[in-house]
Design an enzyme around this catalytic site. Structure first.
Site, mmCIF file in Angstrom:
data_model
loop_
_atom_site.group_PDB
_atom_site.id
_atom_site.type_symbol
_atom_site.label_atom_id
_atom_site.label_comp_id
_atom_site.label_asym_id
_atom_site.label_seq_id
_atom_site.Cartn_x
_atom_site.Cartn_y
_atom_site.Cartn_z
ATOM 1 N N GLU A 126 110.949 83.705 9.552
ATOM 2 C CA GLU A 126 109.757 83.478 10.375
ATOM 3 C C GLU A 126 109.828 82.070 10.962
ATOM 4 O O GLU A 126 109.324 81.114 10.341
ATOM 5 C CB GLU A 126 108.496 83.568 9.515
ATOM 6 C CG GLU A 126 108.192 84.933 8.991
ATOM 7 C CD GLU A 126 106.682 85.106 8.804
ATOM 8 O OE1 GLU A 126 106.144 86.055 9.367
ATOM 9 O OE2 GLU A 126 106.067 84.268 8.132
ATOM 10 N N HIS A 167 105.455 81.041 2.495
ATOM 11 C CA HIS A 167 105.022 81.197 3.895
ATOM 12 C C HIS A 167 104.874 79.810 4.524
ATOM 13 O O HIS A 167 104.438 78.869 3.866
ATOM 14 C CB HIS A 167 103.696 81.962 3.948
ATOM 15 C CG HIS A 167 103.352 82.394 5.337
ATOM 16 N ND1 HIS A 167 102.788 81.533 6.249
ATOM 17 C CD2 HIS A 167 103.535 83.566 5.987
ATOM 18 C CE1 HIS A 167 102.626 82.169 7.409
ATOM 19 N NE2 HIS A 167 103.083 83.408 7.268
HETATM 20 P P1 PGA Z 1 101.879 86.486 13.378
HETATM 21 O O1 PGA Z 1 102.017 85.955 11.876
HETATM 22 O O2 PGA Z 1 102.417 87.892 13.392
HETATM 23 O O3 PGA Z 1 100.399 86.412 13.678
HETATM 24 O O4 PGA Z 1 102.686 85.573 14.227
HETATM 25 C C1 PGA Z 1 103.136 86.239 11.099
HETATM 26 C C2 PGA Z 1 103.043 85.489 9.793
HETATM 27 O O5 PGA Z 1 102.577 84.347 9.791
HETATM 28 O O6 PGA Z 1 103.423 86.008 8.742
#
Ligand code: PGA
Length: 258
Positions: A170, A100
């Site tokens: 992401e 992450h």
């Molecule tokens: P968010 O986070 O939906 O609050 O943007 C997603 C993540 O960090 O996995």
């Protein structure tokens, strides 16, 4: 075995919330209640590790699975503060998030991500690998950033293990808590990157093996943008942070995905 896995995968990333075990249990139970009849997606709750074994009992009698938000890059031994993949497996956890951006921002290197993916897969966990650029540039160099993360994370993973993997795109600039200016990727931007990741997988493993990996989108997913994402991003699931702490909103997101 050869088509893209058709069951969507939704991962609720609670991050470092909530603050007590009682609150975690209450949050889990409200999600469970709201989703009791919705079974056509794999729904995974990534709670803080310290709460996971408390939640396994409730998860066992539901359609919810549990994930850890990280795992050690080491198998066992003198690694103070670390939690191994086998420990997670032994308390009933089935999934783990690896790489992450909030871990990478605290010093997680690609080499650790590689080891974590390998150990997770070896321990029979489903591994959700996060990739994503910090920022976009006009020349499109961010594609190479994502490509390097994908290739590195999958080192040493045999094609027979690909069904145990999901890759979550992401972009860091889209994560709701990353910067005050965070904004979700457009469905088209997400779609373009997910196609690019699929192409890298095809290049590494061949078309039919590559299609075993679910590709997710994450970053400011909410009840407001989920329908557009479902219609146009081409993702096989979503990684939801902030909105997953609001059970009703998370349930709305789940219904939109099914
Ligand atoms: P968010 O986070 O939906 O609050 O943007 C997603 C993540 O960090 O996995």
């Amino acid at each position: 075995m050869s088509s893209i896995i058709s069951v969507p995968l939704l991962v609720a990333n609670w991050k470092m919330n909530p603050q007590t075990c009682a609150e975690a249990k209450a949050l889990f139970l409200s999600v469970k209640k709201l989703l009791a009849k919705k079974t056509s997606a794999d729904i995974v709750i990534a709670a803080p590790s310290v709460f996971l074994s408390t939640l396994t009992k409730d998860a066992a009698k539901s359609n919810l699975h549990l994930a850890a938000q990280d795992v050690s890059s080491e198998k066992m031994g003198a690694f103070t503060g670390e939690i191994s993949a086998l420990m997670l497996k032994s308390v009933g956890v089935s999934h783990v998030i690896v790489g992450h951006s909030e871990r990478r921002a605290r010093g997680e290197l690609d080499a650790f991500v590689t080891q974590k993916v390998q150990l997770g897969v070896k321990s029979d966990l489903t591994v959700v690998v996060c990739v994503g650029e910090r920022e976009r540039d006009a020349q499109g160099k961010y594609f190479s950033v994502v490509e390097a993360q994908v290739r590195s994370a999958l080192q040493g993973i045999a094609s027979s293990k690909l069904a145990q993997l999901a890759i979550a795109y992401e972009p860091v600039w889209a994560i709701s808590t990353a910067t005050p200016s965070a904004h979700p990727a457009t469905p088209e931007d997400a779609h373009e990157m997910l196609l690019f990741i699929r192409k890298i997988l095809t290049d590494m493993y061949g078309r039919s093996a590559a299609e075993r990996v679910r590709l997710l989108y994450g970053g400011s997913v909410t009840e407001k943008n989920i329908e557009a994402l479902v219609a146009r991003s081409g993702a096989q699931g979503y990684l939801v942070g902030g909105a997953s702490l609001r059970p009703e909103e998370f349930a709305t997101i789940v219904s939109a995905v099914q």
